[in-house]
Design an enzyme around this catalytic site. Structure first.
Site, PDB file in Angstrom:
ATOM      1  N   TYR A 130      -0.963   8.485  -2.055  1.00  0.00           N
ATOM      2  CA  TYR A 130      -1.049   8.251  -3.506  1.00  0.00           C
ATOM      3  C   TYR A 130      -2.247   9.003  -4.104  1.00  0.00           C
ATOM      4  O   TYR A 130      -2.272   9.283  -5.291  1.00  0.00           O
ATOM      5  CB  TYR A 130      -1.264   6.764  -3.785  1.00  0.00           C
ATOM      6  CG  TYR A 130      -0.042   5.876  -3.790  1.00  0.00           C
ATOM      7  CD1 TYR A 130       1.231   6.354  -3.473  1.00  0.00           C
ATOM      8  CD2 TYR A 130      -0.167   4.519  -4.123  1.00  0.00           C
ATOM      9  CE1 TYR A 130       2.336   5.501  -3.483  1.00  0.00           C
ATOM     10  CE2 TYR A 130       0.926   3.670  -4.141  1.00  0.00           C
ATOM     11  CZ  TYR A 130       2.169   4.162  -3.818  1.00  0.00           C
ATOM     12  OH  TYR A 130       3.247   3.309  -3.836  1.00  0.00           O
ATOM     13  N   GLU A 162      -1.896   7.728   8.954  1.00  0.00           N
ATOM     14  CA  GLU A 162      -0.434   7.583   8.896  1.00  0.00           C
ATOM     15  C   GLU A 162       0.226   8.072  10.183  1.00  0.00           C
ATOM     16  O   GLU A 162       1.303   7.601  10.542  1.00  0.00           O
ATOM     17  CB  GLU A 162       0.133   8.356   7.696  1.00  0.00           C
ATOM     18  CG  GLU A 162      -0.177   7.717   6.353  1.00  0.00           C
ATOM     19  CD  GLU A 162       0.492   6.363   6.161  1.00  0.00           C
ATOM     20  OE1 GLU A 162       1.678   6.217   6.491  1.00  0.00           O
ATOM     21  OE2 GLU A 162      -0.191   5.428   5.686  1.00  0.00           O
ATOM     22  N   CYS A 204      -4.489  -1.525  -1.915  1.00  0.00           N
ATOM     23  CA  CYS A 204      -4.633  -0.094  -2.149  1.00  0.00           C
ATOM     24  C   CYS A 204      -5.564   0.106  -3.350  1.00  0.00           C
ATOM     25  O   CYS A 204      -5.247  -0.355  -4.452  1.00  0.00           O
ATOM     26  CB  CYS A 204      -3.254   0.490  -2.448  1.00  0.00           C
ATOM     27  SG  CYS A 204      -3.278   2.246  -2.846  1.00  0.00           S
ATOM     28  N   ASN A 205      -6.674   0.757  -3.123  1.00  0.00           N
ATOM     29  CA  ASN A 205      -7.618   1.005  -4.222  1.00  0.00           C
ATOM     30  C   ASN A 205      -7.009   1.913  -5.280  1.00  0.00           C
ATOM     31  O   ASN A 205      -7.214   1.727  -6.481  1.00  0.00           O
ATOM     32  CB  ASN A 205      -8.883   1.678  -3.675  1.00  0.00           C
ATOM     33  CG  ASN A 205      -9.665   0.768  -2.742  1.00  0.00           C
ATOM     34  OD1 ASN A 205     -10.604   0.113  -3.146  1.00  0.00           O
ATOM     35  ND2 ASN A 205      -9.273   0.715  -1.479  1.00  0.00           N
ATOM     36  N   THR A 206      -6.240   2.913  -4.814  1.00  0.00           N
ATOM     37  CA  THR A 206      -5.676   3.896  -5.745  1.00  0.00           C
ATOM     38  C   THR A 206      -4.631   3.241  -6.658  1.00  0.00           C
ATOM     39  O   THR A 206      -4.613   3.487  -7.878  1.00  0.00           O
ATOM     40  CB  THR A 206      -5.037   5.060  -4.950  1.00  0.00           C
ATOM     41  OG1 THR A 206      -5.924   5.439  -3.891  1.00  0.00           O
ATOM     42  CG2 THR A 206      -4.771   6.242  -5.837  1.00  0.00           C
ATOM     43  N   CYS A 263     -11.099   3.085   0.482  1.00  0.00           N
ATOM     44  CA  CYS A 263      -9.652   3.282   0.658  1.00  0.00           C
ATOM     45  C   CYS A 263      -9.262   2.441   1.855  1.00  0.00           C
ATOM     46  O   CYS A 263      -9.979   2.420   2.866  1.00  0.00           O
ATOM     47  CB  CYS A 263      -9.357   4.760   0.926  1.00  0.00           C
ATOM     48  SG  CYS A 263      -7.680   5.093   1.529  1.00  0.00           S
ATOM     49  N   THR A 264      -8.128   1.728   1.744  1.00  0.00           N
ATOM     50  CA  THR A 264      -7.793   0.758   2.792  1.00  0.00           C
ATOM     51  C   THR A 264      -7.373   1.414   4.110  1.00  0.00           C
ATOM     52  O   THR A 264      -7.281   0.738   5.137  1.00  0.00           O
ATOM     53  CB  THR A 264      -6.680  -0.198   2.312  1.00  0.00           C
ATOM     54  OG1 THR A 264      -5.573   0.574   1.841  1.00  0.00           O
ATOM     55  CG2 THR A 264      -7.190  -1.084   1.202  1.00  0.00           C
ATOM     56  N   HIS A 265      -7.111   2.708   4.103  1.00  0.00           N
ATOM     57  CA  HIS A 265      -6.837   3.394   5.375  1.00  0.00           C
ATOM     58  C   HIS A 265      -8.117   3.566   6.212  1.00  0.00           C
ATOM     59  O   HIS A 265      -8.053   3.641   7.435  1.00  0.00           O
ATOM     60  CB  HIS A 265      -6.255   4.791   5.114  1.00  0.00           C
ATOM     61  CG  HIS A 265      -4.805   4.796   4.729  1.00  0.00           C
ATOM     62  ND1 HIS A 265      -4.369   4.392   3.483  1.00  0.00           N
ATOM     63  CD2 HIS A 265      -3.697   5.170   5.408  1.00  0.00           C
ATOM     64  CE1 HIS A 265      -3.053   4.518   3.427  1.00  0.00           C
ATOM     65  NE2 HIS A 265      -2.621   4.995   4.579  1.00  0.00           N
ATOM     66  N   ASP A 313       0.867  -1.176   0.000  1.00  0.00           N
ATOM     67  CA  ASP A 313       0.000   0.000   0.000  1.00  0.00           C
ATOM     68  C   ASP A 313       0.909   1.232   0.000  1.00  0.00           C
ATOM     69  O   ASP A 313       2.111   1.129   0.223  1.00  0.00           O
ATOM     70  CB  ASP A 313      -0.889  -0.010   1.263  1.00  0.00           C
ATOM     71  CG  ASP A 313      -1.804   1.213   1.352  1.00  0.00           C
ATOM     72  OD1 ASP A 313      -2.389   1.591   0.320  1.00  0.00           O
ATOM     73  OD2 ASP A 313      -1.920   1.803   2.437  1.00  0.00           O
ATOM     74  N   SER A 314       0.291   2.392  -0.208  1.00  0.00           N
ATOM     75  CA  SER A 314       1.042   3.644  -0.113  1.00  0.00           C
ATOM     76  C   SER A 314       1.584   3.851   1.303  1.00  0.00           C
ATOM     77  O   SER A 314       2.547   4.588   1.493  1.00  0.00           O
ATOM     78  CB  SER A 314       0.121   4.812  -0.456  1.00  0.00           C
ATOM     79  OG  SER A 314      -0.969   4.843   0.445  1.00  0.00           O
TER      80      SER A 314
HETATM   81  N1  DGL Z   1      -4.842   3.197   0.975  1.00  0.00           N
HETATM   82  C1  DGL Z   1      -4.899   3.614  -0.356  1.00  0.00           C
HETATM   83  C2  DGL Z   1      -6.212   3.275  -1.047  1.00  0.00           C
HETATM   84  O1  DGL Z   1      -6.799   2.263  -0.739  1.00  0.00           O
HETATM   85  C3  DGL Z   1      -4.275   4.918  -0.784  1.00  0.00           C
HETATM   86  C4  DGL Z   1      -4.364   6.082   0.101  1.00  0.00           C
HETATM   87  C5  DGL Z   1      -3.454   7.197  -0.356  1.00  0.00           C
HETATM   88  O2  DGL Z   1      -2.239   6.995  -0.298  1.00  0.00           O
HETATM   89  O3  DGL Z   1      -3.962   8.232  -0.783  1.00  0.00           O
HETATM   90  O4  DGL Z   1      -6.665   3.970  -1.921  1.00  0.00           O
END
Ligand code: DGL
Length: 261
Positions: free
Chosen positions: A41, A150, A72-74, A182-184, A9-10
């Site tokens: 990201y 983060e 990571c979706n992005t 988003c995985t966060h 992931d990012s």
């Molecule tokens: N966790 C990531 C996602 O699922 C990216 C978040 C990011 O870095 O902007 O999209």
């Protein structure tokens, strides 16, 4: 010990997916990369995300990964097609849970919280075409939330103010189901549920991705034999910072090495 699965992931968001994988597949050893020097990201150009994703996938491949999870979706939206063309291993990506949400909504109005990059991608447009049907899907980019996670900040005034700001227009439009795209964001679920009316359903895709990994490993004869698994962590940012946040997110301690890419 069987070969490990690479997860990246990012930043630390993909740990929400790693947790689901550990729960479903406790015998799989895992290699986790946080590209923390480049987080977030979500506001970066797709070319840059593709370049970072290729470097990290190569690193994980060279470490012996038998499969890769883009937690990571992005990065999935920007890079999964290229990675699948380049690496000969099962590659599992993530996308916002539009299909389950369209089935779950009772009033036909669904909201998606995700990064700008995910929401602007062609992959997301195709997902809506395929699965939204007659459901009205409203999207909300959420700059700032990833940065809170983060920092290990999962509660408090800043998190709550951002969550209020991003959910208010979706609730005002009548959404009864919210997708965490988003995985966060699953790490913010407790804070989110404190501010949402009780009838709002919240869906994410971590558990489904773990099940998909299980299916793909089984199909390829790559599932680990029952036994002891290890998990290793790398960060392209400050490994000490990530090491200090890990126990907050995962309930485990772990040494974090510096990612050499
Ligand atoms: N966790 C990531 C996602 O699922 C990216 C978040 C990011 O870095 O902007 O999209």
């Amino acid at each position: 010990m069987s070969a490990p699965v690479g997860v990246f992931d990012s930043g630390v968001g993909g740990l929400s997916v790693l947790q689901e994988i550990q729960q479903l597949l406790p015998s799989e050893s895992l290699l986790y990369v946080a590209d923390s020097a480049y987080v977030p990201y979500g506001e970066k150009p797709p070319e840059q995300i593709r370049e970072r994703s290729r470097l990290i996938a190569r690193f994980l491949f060279e470490q012996g990964a038998k499969a890769l999870v883009l937690a990571c979706n992005t990065a999935t939206a920007a890079a999964i097609n290229e990675l699948r063309g380049e690496f000969d291993m099962p590659i599992i990506g993530m996308e916002p849970a539009v299909k389950p949400a369209a089935l779950a909504t009772r009033n036909g109005v669904v909201g998606v919280l995700a990064t700008t990059g995910t929401l602007q991608s062609a992959k997301f447009a195709a997902l809506l075409d395929r699965f939204a049907g007659s459901v009205r899907v409203l999207t909300q980019p959420c700059p700032g939330l990833v940065e809170c996670v983060e920092r290990g900040e999962l509660n408090g005034p800043e998190v709550e103010a951002l969550l209020q700001r991003y959910t208010a227009p979706l609730l005002a439009a009548g959404c009864d189901t919210l997708i965490l795209g988003c995985t966060h964001y699953p790490f913010l679920r407790p804070a989110l549920q404190r501010i949402l009316p009780a009838q709002i359903q919240v869906v994410d895709t971590g558990a489904a991705v773990a099940r998909q990994l299980q299916v793909r490993l089984a199909e390829s004869g790559l599932l680990a034999e029952p036994g002891q698994a290890i998990t290793r962590f790398w960060s392209s940012g400050d490994p000490q910072l990530m090491g200090s946040i890990l126990p907050t997110l995962l309930k485990v301690d772990g040494a974090v090495d510096i990612l050499p890419v």
